[in-house]
Scaffold this motif. Structure first.
Motif, short mmCIF file in Angstrom:
data_model
loop_
_atom_site.label_atom_id
_atom_site.label_comp_id
_atom_site.label_asym_id
_atom_site.label_seq_id
_atom_site.Cartn_x
_atom_site.Cartn_y
_atom_site.Cartn_z
N THR A 72 0.38 0.68 -0.69
CA THR A 72 0.98 -0.54 -0.15
C THR A 72 1.08 -1.65 -1.19
O THR A 72 0.37 -1.65 -2.20
N ASN A 73 1.97 -2.58 -0.93
CA ASN A 73 2.02 -3.87 -1.61
C ASN A 73 1.77 -4.90 -0.51
O ASN A 73 2.69 -5.32 0.18
N PRO A 74 0.50 -5.30 -0.31
CA PRO A 74 0.16 -6.14 0.84
C PRO A 74 0.58 -7.59 0.64
O PRO A 74 0.98 -7.98 -0.45
N PRO A 75 0.47 -8.40 1.68
CA PRO A 75 0.79 -9.82 1.54
C PRO A 75 -0.20 -10.55 0.65
O PRO A 75 -1.38 -10.24 0.64
N TYR A 76 0.33 -11.50 -0.12
CA TYR A 76 -0.51 -12.36 -0.96
C TYR A 76 -0.49 -13.76 -0.34
O TYR A 76 0.55 -14.37 -0.20
N MET A 77 -1.64 -14.27 0.03
CA MET A 77 -1.73 -15.63 0.55
C MET A 77 -3.18 -16.08 0.51
O MET A 77 -4.06 -15.44 1.11
N GLY A 78 -3.44 -17.18 -0.19
CA GLY A 78 -4.79 -17.70 -0.29
C GLY A 78 -5.30 -18.19 1.05
O GLY A 78 -4.53 -18.63 1.92
N SER A 79 -6.61 -18.12 1.24
CA SER A 79 -7.21 -18.51 2.51
C SER A 79 -6.98 -19.98 2.83
O SER A 79 -7.04 -20.40 3.99
N ASN A 80 -6.70 -20.79 1.80
CA ASN A 80 -6.45 -22.22 2.03
C ASN A 80 -5.09 -22.47 2.66
O ASN A 80 -4.80 -23.60 3.07
N LYS A 81 -4.26 -21.45 2.76
CA LYS A 81 -2.92 -21.63 3.33
C LYS A 81 -2.80 -21.13 4.77
O LYS A 81 -1.85 -21.46 5.46
N VAL A 82 -3.73 -20.28 5.22
CA VAL A 82 -3.62 -19.73 6.56
C VAL A 82 -4.20 -20.70 7.59
O VAL A 82 -5.00 -21.57 7.25
N ASN A 83 -3.80 -20.52 8.85
CA ASN A 83 -4.28 -21.44 9.88
C ASN A 83 -5.77 -21.23 10.15
O ASN A 83 -6.38 -20.25 9.72
N ALA A 84 -6.36 -22.18 10.86
CA ALA A 84 -7.82 -22.20 11.05
C ALA A 84 -8.31 -20.95 11.76
O ALA A 84 -9.36 -20.39 11.40
N GLU A 85 -7.57 -20.50 12.77
CA GLU A 85 -8.01 -19.33 13.53
C GLU A 85 -8.08 -18.09 12.65
O GLU A 85 -9.08 -17.36 12.66
N LEU A 86 -7.03 -17.87 11.87
CA LEU A 86 -7.01 -16.69 11.00
C LEU A 86 -8.05 -16.82 9.89
O LEU A 86 -8.72 -15.83 9.54
N LEU A 138 -8.88 2.81 5.86
CA LEU A 138 -7.82 3.66 6.42
C LEU A 138 -7.70 4.99 5.68
O LEU A 138 -7.15 5.96 6.20
N ALA A 139 -8.19 5.02 4.45
CA ALA A 139 -8.10 6.25 3.65
C ALA A 139 -9.23 7.21 4.01
O ALA A 139 -10.35 6.80 4.33
N ASN A 140 -8.91 8.48 3.92
CA ASN A 140 -9.93 9.52 4.10
C ASN A 140 -11.04 9.37 3.07
O ASN A 140 -10.81 8.87 1.96
N ALA A 141 -12.23 9.82 3.40
CA ALA A 141 -13.39 9.66 2.52
C ALA A 141 -13.17 10.26 1.13
O ALA A 141 -13.81 9.84 0.17
N HIS A 142 -12.26 11.24 1.01
CA HIS A 142 -11.97 11.83 -0.29
C HIS A 142 -10.50 11.62 -0.68
O HIS A 142 -10.00 12.31 -1.56
N GLY A 143 -9.86 10.67 0.00
CA GLY A 143 -8.45 10.42 -0.26
C GLY A 143 -8.23 9.42 -1.37
O GLY A 143 -9.12 9.14 -2.18
N LEU A 144 -7.03 8.85 -1.41
CA LEU A 144 -6.64 7.92 -2.47
C LEU A 144 -6.01 6.66 -1.88
O LEU A 144 -5.36 6.72 -0.82
N VAL A 145 -6.21 5.54 -2.57
CA VAL A 145 -5.56 4.28 -2.22
C VAL A 145 -4.72 3.85 -3.42
O VAL A 145 -5.23 3.73 -4.53
N GLY A 146 -3.43 3.63 -3.21
CA GLY A 146 -2.56 3.08 -4.25
C GLY A 146 -2.08 1.71 -3.81
O GLY A 146 -1.50 1.56 -2.73
N ILE A 147 -2.32 0.69 -4.63
CA ILE A 147 -2.04 -0.67 -4.18
C ILE A 147 -1.70 -1.57 -5.36
O ILE A 147 -2.16 -1.34 -6.48
N ILE A 148 -0.86 -2.56 -5.11
CA ILE A 148 -0.60 -3.59 -6.12
C ILE A 148 -0.91 -4.94 -5.50
O ILE A 148 -0.44 -5.27 -4.41
N VAL A 149 -1.73 -5.73 -6.21
CA VAL A 149 -2.14 -7.05 -5.73
C VAL A 149 -2.14 -8.02 -6.91
O VAL A 149 -1.88 -7.63 -8.04
#
Length: 861
Positions: free
Chosen positions: A475-489, A515-526
């Motif tokens: 995945t390429n997940p969302p980028y957003m600092g915690s200072n920008k999200v609303n109080a509840e989130l 979410l990945a299997n214990a012997h699986g792989l995670v591919g991500i860009i952050v």
């Protein structure tokens, strides 16, 4: 090659036109006595209810207009894409094949009396179209009205194949169809011109269109952030969507999906199709066993318009083909068994499902006859009140756990795939719902009971995606600092993902690992800030403890703009560790996107690729305080952190004063009377005894080594009486260190840090951070080390941003310098730098201009 500038112009202009036109249509449709109220009263009622739900009045109309404008944008570009590829029996929004412009082919066919019976199933519709075109029925715009009916019939037909893209007949969306579709400058004409037949050969064009369509909305959201607005359900999708460059997608998928298949099938020819594949180093260790292609499941928990999944489709197709599966079976098997995606934005989710369907159709001509729906889940907010929860919970189960499960998606429009559901409770809830129909409450209508069950089934559907584990998560997940999200989130992220809460992307890294299997792989860009800053230290430890990087691309850059792949880290994480294993790190320096791609390919294809990459293991990072992912440091440099003593144990790094109002408290030294200023005071008591008002102030300043940046003075009269009274706005830190000699540097620099010697007499500012020691030898040795290339390299590891804090400097390893000759040489560096500083009139120790002296002008009087 796709002309993205042309697509951008089309998408931006079209959004404006569609929103404006849809707003006008809503006003007309909901007007008292409108034709729509007479002919489609149910659809108008649903439309008005939706407007009220979204705030009512102008605000509600605006939100519905924005939603529906995009629905029609999706439909038009989807039909254009299918027209261009010959997937429609008669082009619906495009002119006849071989023509670049003109009326849609479907309208021309209707004028000839040609109607596809599979599309036009209602004789009355055909009769009305024929009457309008033949003149037997009157209308202010007979061709436009006829084409509207044609388009509506085609949308209803495609609803059977792609319900995620085309709504059912009778929905209010059809009442809001754009007007003037046959005009020379209509949305249809622009779509045909912008999306050429060549462009439509690559389904990637759909992702680019989505990126550009929301660009204006994204700008609005970021402008609101500057005004202090926090992100909620309406802002997060626009603010965080970013179309991933194709080569990064290929790197991640090839080194996760492709890697796992090759580990299980080392003789596979799949590697010949993977130009960005990085060969494993050493023994591969434990990995997930994959016996057949159906077991190679892939999840993208923030799938956007589906770029990761569409390329994974291609790679998986090659896997099935290699294993001898029949071509007619492969597309359906991939969509049914292999690919899964989640998204909070309905518009992006629809496009992801569409692109996967187009991938399947491109491979199988007959796919539309027996379509398989893509496993794309748009996670929606669903909640139940206390009475409804009583109906849904079992008698003998854990009532609290079950109720938490049923309301787990109440805030799903901001939390999305970050929601974690217990698999056991999910199975229990599913079994209970299947076995028992909730009783109808007293006075409750049957429709209400059905609504409860429908919502409960939707919860179970969403939970199914998030409760299972996958062979690969990419995945390429969302980028957003915690200072920008609303109080509840923000509160929820702190409670649920305490080790990644600083940014949404950190939370998604942790979620991908579950979410990945214990012997699986995670591919991500952050983003790459997590690699070093202290607040992400626990996240780094989570990644390193029990896992390892299979490969790592560092797209190093100073840019941190949300729309630029500049400061990013793309990596593949093995969920099962390899003891004492070494990972491959490739550093792509500040270059353009295409230049970085070429540099990566060069590193992978030349005979000595090691010259372009680094190798490091877990222990190389854990030996450095804070565990930064400093893969580029040499073995000796890393060893120095264990051999040397932390600077914070040799001297005392301290932050200083923050006046909170420099205009009131700070001056240039020449702006005030020297009679009211005091220089060289060794302590606060000595300063107070002078009765002076102004004292030297170390405020950081520009890049300068060894000595200098001594221009400012601060009001510290009567031991800082006015600043003390100005609290809590002013912050007086470490006052016992005021007036002590120090080694100092500027908090923020445009290049590498530069350290300077400050004699007694200064108060240091929060930006002029300082290291204190009573020993002149210690200070002299420290400034030599801190201004050295070794120190700069180490700071680049622990503080790679433009800000070097006292905590960063405090962990640098130092070895005391005791040789008198060396100390004398360092003092000379400082003395020469002081002479240079004093040659300028901005120095309070200035005597004369050296150029005047050289010309015989004499000393200044």
């Amino acid at each position: 090659m796709i002309d993205t500038r042309k697509l951008e112009a089309f998408a931006v202009q079209t959004r404006t036109e569609l929103v404006r036109g849809t707003t006008a249509r809503i006003t007309a449709v909901t007007a008292a006595g409108s034709t729509a109220r007479v002919e489609n009263p149910g659809a108008v009622h649903v439309l008005e209810a939706q407007i009220a739900k979204l705030g009512g009045g102008k605000a509600g109309i605006g939100r519905v207009a924005d939603q529906q404008a995009y629905v029609w944008f999706n439909r038009i570009i989807a039909l254009r894409f299918m027209d261009a590829n010959g997937y429609t029996s008669t082009p619906v929004v495009s002119p006849e094949h071989g023509k670049d412009s003109g009326q849609p082919a479907a309208l021309a066919a209707a004028k000839r009396g040609e109607f596809d019976p599979a599309v036009f199933t209602k004789p009355r519709t055909v009769e009305r179209i024929t009457g309008l075109l033949g003149g037997s029925l009157t209308s202010h715009d007979p061709q436009g009205e006829a084409y509207g009916l044609i388009l509506e019939a085609h949308c209803a037909y495609w609803n059977k194949v792609m319900p995620f893209m085309f709504g059912r007949e009778g929905e209010y969306t059809n009442l809001l169809m754009p007007s003037a579709l046959l005009a020379a400058d209509s949305v249809l004409a622009q779509a045909v011109a912008a999306l050429t037949t060549d462009d439509c050969q690559d389904v990637e064009v759909i992702g680019w269109l989505y990126q550009y369509y929301i660009a204006e909305r994204k700008d609005e959201v970021f402008a609101a952030f500057k005004r202090g607005k926090k992100a909620g359900p309406e802002e997060i999708p626009a603010a965080t969507q970013l179309f991933t460059p194709d080569w990064i997608v290929r790197y991640l998928v090839q080194n996760s999906v492709g890697r796992l298949w090759l580990l299980n099938h080392p003789d596979s020819k799949l590697i010949e199709q993977m130009e960005y594949y990085i060969q494993p180093v050493g023994d591969p260790g434990e990995f997930l066993r994959i016996a057949k292609p159906e077991e190679l499941t892939v999840m993208d928990p923030a799938c956007g318009s589906g770029h990761m999944l569409t390329y994974a489709f291609d790679l998986l197709y090659a896997v099935y083909e290699e294993e001898g599966y029949a071509p007619a079976d492969i597309p359906g098997l991939i969509l049914e068994h292999n690919l899964f995606g989640c998204e909070i934005d309905q518009r992006a989710g629809s496009l992801a499902a569409f692109t996967l369907t187009m991938k399947a159709r491109a491979r199988l001509r007959a796919f539309f006859r027996h379509p398989v729906q893509p496993n794309i889940c748009v996670i929606k907010p669903i909640s139940f009140d206390a009475g409804e929860l009583d109906q849904l919970t079992t008698k003998d189960g854990d009532k609290q756990a079950e109720q938490e499960f049923w309301n787990a998606f109440a805030q799903a429009d901001t939390r999305g795939s970050l929601i974690q559901v217990d698999d056991a409770v999910c199975r229990l809830a599913s079994t209970a719902l299947a076995a028992h129909t909730p009783p109808t409450m007293h006075g409750m209508q049957a429709m209400d009971a059905t609504s409860i069950q429908d919502r409960a089934r939707q919860v179970l559907d969403q939970a199914e995606y998030l409760s299972r584990q996958y062979a690969v998560v990419v995945t390429n997940p969302p980028y957003m600092g915690s200072n920008k999200v609303n109080a509840e989130l923000s509160t929820w992220l702190k409670d649920t993902y305490p080790d990644g809460k600083q940014d949404l992307y950190g939370c998604f890294v942790l979620r991908a690992m579950t979410l990945a299997n214990a012997h699986g792989l995670v591919g991500i860009i952050v983003g790459d800030t997590w690699m070093s800053i202290k607040t992400f230290e626990k996240l780094r430890l989570k990644l390193l403890n029990g896992h390892m990087f299979a490969s790592f691309l560092h797209l190093r850059d100073v840019s941190n703009h949300p729309d630029i792949f500049g400061a990013n880290a793309a990596f593949v994480l093995e969920m099962s560790p390899r003891r004492d294993a070494t990972s491959v790190f490739i550093r792509l320096e500040p270059l353009g996107d295409e230049a970085k791609r070429h540099r990566l390919l060069t590193a992978l294809t030349e005979k000595t690729p090691q010259s372009k990459w680094f190798a490091a293991g877990r222990s190389d990072f854990t030996h450095i305080p804070g565990t930064p992912i400093a893969y580029w440091l040499s073995e000796k440099m890393r060893a120095a952190f264990t051999k040397g003593k932390p600077l914070g144990e040799v001297a005392e790094p301290r932050q200083g004063l923050a006046t909170a109002d420099n205009a009131r408290f700070v001056r240039e030294w020449w702006e005030v009377s020297l009679a009211n200023s005091a220089f060289g005071c060794a302590s606060r008591s000595e300063a107070m005894a002078t009765g002076a008002r102004w004292f030297p102030y170390n405020k950081g300043g520009a890049f300068r080594k060894w000595y200098g940046n001594q221009e400012h003075i601060v009001n510290w009269e009567d031991d800082g009486r006015e600043l003390v009274a100005f609290k809590p706005r002013s912050v007086l830190r470490n006052t016992d260190y005021y007036f002590m000699p120090s080694v100092s540097w500027s908090d923020i620099t445009s290049s590498s840090s530069a350290f300077r010697m400050f004699p007694p007499g200064f108060i240091h500012d929060v930006k002029g951070q300082s290291v204190f020691s009573h020993s002149e030898e210690t200070r002299t040795g420290l400034i030599s080390f801190l201004n050295s290339p070794v120190s700069h390299a180490m700071l680049g590891a622990v503080a790679p941003t433009i800000s070097a804090q006292v905590g960063d400097v405090a962990i640098l390893p130092v070895v005391p310098i005791t040789a008198a000759e060396t100390l004398a040489r360092i003092k000379n560096f400082v003395a020469v730098s002081k002479m240079d500083w004093d040659d300028f009139e901005t120095s309070w120790d200035f005597i004369s201009n050296p150029l005047i002296e050289a010309g015989g002008g004499g000393a200044a009087g």
